[in-house]
Scaffold this motif. Structure first.
Motif, mmCIF file in Angstrom:
data_model
loop_
_atom_site.group_PDB
_atom_site.id
_atom_site.type_symbol
_atom_site.label_atom_id
_atom_site.label_comp_id
_atom_site.label_asym_id
_atom_site.label_seq_id
_atom_site.Cartn_x
_atom_site.Cartn_y
_atom_site.Cartn_z
ATOM 1 N N LYS A 1 0.818 -1.207 0.000
ATOM 2 C CA LYS A 1 0.000 0.000 0.000
ATOM 3 C C LYS A 1 0.855 1.260 0.000
ATOM 4 O O LYS A 1 0.481 2.274 -0.593
ATOM 5 N N PRO B 1 -2.363 6.697 -2.305
ATOM 6 C CA PRO B 1 -3.621 6.468 -1.598
ATOM 7 C C PRO B 1 -4.824 6.866 -2.447
ATOM 8 O O PRO B 1 -5.860 6.213 -2.421
ATOM 9 N N THR B 2 -4.683 7.965 -3.198
ATOM 10 C CA THR B 2 -5.719 8.398 -4.140
ATOM 11 C C THR B 2 -5.040 8.992 -5.363
ATOM 12 O O THR B 2 -3.897 9.488 -5.287
ATOM 13 N N LEU B 3 -5.726 8.929 -6.473
ATOM 14 C CA LEU B 3 -5.229 9.554 -7.690
ATOM 15 C C LEU B 3 -5.740 10.992 -7.753
ATOM 16 O O LEU B 3 -6.823 11.309 -7.260
ATOM 17 N N ASN C 1 -7.430 14.351 -8.803
ATOM 18 C CA ASN C 1 -8.684 14.659 -9.489
ATOM 19 C C ASN C 1 -8.391 15.652 -10.613
ATOM 20 O O ASN C 1 -8.045 16.810 -10.372
ATOM 21 N N SER D 1 -9.376 5.695 -13.357
ATOM 22 C CA SER D 1 -9.552 4.510 -12.513
ATOM 23 C C SER D 1 -8.295 3.659 -12.590
ATOM 24 O O SER D 1 -7.629 3.611 -13.640
ATOM 25 N N ASP E 1 0.875 6.174 -10.739
ATOM 26 C CA ASP E 1 0.511 7.406 -10.049
ATOM 27 C C ASP E 1 -0.037 8.403 -11.070
ATOM 28 O O ASP E 1 0.238 8.309 -12.278
#
Length: 423
Positions: A180, A185-187, A189, A196, A213
């Motif tokens: 992880k 943790p998030t892409l 925006n 996705s 990434d």
């Protein structure tokens, strides 16, 4: 003075030697005569003979010593079932004895005996029904093997297996946690884009070397990358971490995709140029809005990475050509292949690692899924969205089962048809 050696024994010596041989033979004969009874009494296993009703008729010294009984305590006074624990007695009466009488013999049964002092003795039991000349059952002969060492071995084996399972669970949790940390943790925006990603772990026992990434750079510009480090485990994880942070830092310094990969190549070649060289395949992209045409322009640079799959809004699909790009980290100077393409509303771009195309499957002649199959897959999907593409890839990998022996990372970006203009 000449000495002559006498090579032959004298008659007296010959008689003595013959006498010694006769005495030795007599001792052997005596032992052989006593051997059968002695072997029964002092065998390395317990022997027991019972009548058909279970009363003990004969027992050897070995079993008496194990249990701490005198012969008179058992012969003619006790039944075999009296020597068993409560659970063993129930099993003997309901299963062991009926099956023995039906089959005539039974072996390899684990039971527990009660010793005179109340302790328990685990044994492996084999029994045979002996018949008379008329074919009628007369006796039951039972052999008992001391299973204490075996029981101890089994307990130790179970303990070791439990510890191994606990260690494997701990390692898997550690690997999952480490995995992880190697993924965002998030892409980011990106206005006007649907993004996705998915990471398929081939084995929970090893950390994979795939990474991806998507992150902001200067105003109105975003960088993205997806790569695959050679190998697995902690060493690959270290290279993955180095590659991720190097790509991000290099993109801030100079966002040109070829320059970013050239920078990463310099770092990896410098850090891993000894006896344990490390390298990776990677594709780096620079996204900028195309307000005049709608959608985005993306420039991709590839260092030996599988080509990206572009699925157009009109239902067509093709690979973006990045031929000749070399592995990152192998050579001091590396050739980077680049291509630029416009992503129009309705278009979807799929980046993937080779765990997908290298998956084992019977549908292809060489046993691999392959580039052509993935291209057909894209043609069926198009037109599609990023989330629909990733869901379809996830389902596809599930159909391969254990055929996916390498981790797989996918990153899909889609320009919605009704997307607002990017800033």
């Amino acid at each position: 003075m000449t000495c002559v050696a006498d090579d032959e024994d004298s008659p007296h010596e010959q008689r003595e030697r013959a006498g010694e041989r006769e005495d030795e033979q007599a001792q052997i004969s005596s032992l052989l005569e006593d051997n059968a009874e002695d072997l029964y009494e002092h065998a390395p296993c317990g022997y027991l003979s019972t009548l058909l009703d279970g009363r003990i008729a004969k027992v050897n010294a070995t079993l008496l010593e194990w249990l701490g009984y005198e012969r008179a305590d058992l012969v003619g006074r006790r039944h075999f079932s009296d020597l068993l624990t409560v659970g063993g007695r129930i099993y003997h009466e309901t299963h062991f004895a009926p099956l023995l009488m039906m089959r005539g013999d039974i072996g390899g049964i684990a039971l527990e005996l009660k010793a005179a002092d109340g302790t328990r003795l685990p044994v492996m039991v084999t029994s045979t029904v002996k018949k008379g000349r008329d074919g009628q059952p007369l006796l039951i002969r039972t052999t008992l093997f001391d299973a204490r060492e075996r029981r101890s071995y089994e307990r130790e084996l179970l303990r070791a297996r439990k510890e191994a399972d606990q260690e494997r669970d701990r390692l898997q949790r550690l690997n999952a946690t480490l995995q992880k940390t190697l993924l965002p943790p998030t892409l980011a925006n990106v206005p006007g884009l649907d993004v996705s990603a998915y990471y398929h772990i081939a084995s929970a026992d090893e950390v994979g070397g795939d990474f991806y990434d998507l992150f902001p750079l200067a105003a109105g510009t975003w960088g993205l990358f997806l790569g695959d480090v050679c190998g697995k485990g902690a060493a690959a994880a270290a290279v993955t971490s180095l590659a991720r942070y190097t790509l991000r830092a290099a993109a801030v310094y100079d966002p040109d995709p070829a320059a970013v990969l050239d920078n990463l190549n310099t770092v990896l070649n410098h850090e891993y140029n000894g006896t344990d060289p490390r390298f990776c395949t990677v594709v780096f992209g620079l996204l900028t809005p195309a307000p005049d045409r709608g959608g985005f322009q993306i420039t991709l640079a590839s260092g030996g990475h599988p080509p990206a799959l572009l699925m157009r809004a009109d239902g067509t699909a093709h690979y973006l050509p990045t031929p000749g790009g070399q592995l990152i980290g192998v050579l001091p100077d590396v050739h980077i292949a680049t291509t630029t393409v416009h992503l129009a509303p309705g278009d979807t771009l799929l980046l993937h690692t080779d765990g997908l195309t290298e998956a084992h499957t019977a549908t292809d002649a060489d046993g691999r899924y392959g580039d052509e199959a993935l291209l057909d897959f894209g043609r069926v999907l198009a037109p599609t969205t990023a989330s629909a593409t990733v869901d379809a890839v996830r389902d596809l990998l599930d159909t391969f089962g254990t055929g996916v022996d390498d981790d797989t990372a996918v990153l899909a970006i889609h320009v919605p048809r009704d997307a607002p203009p990017a800033d």
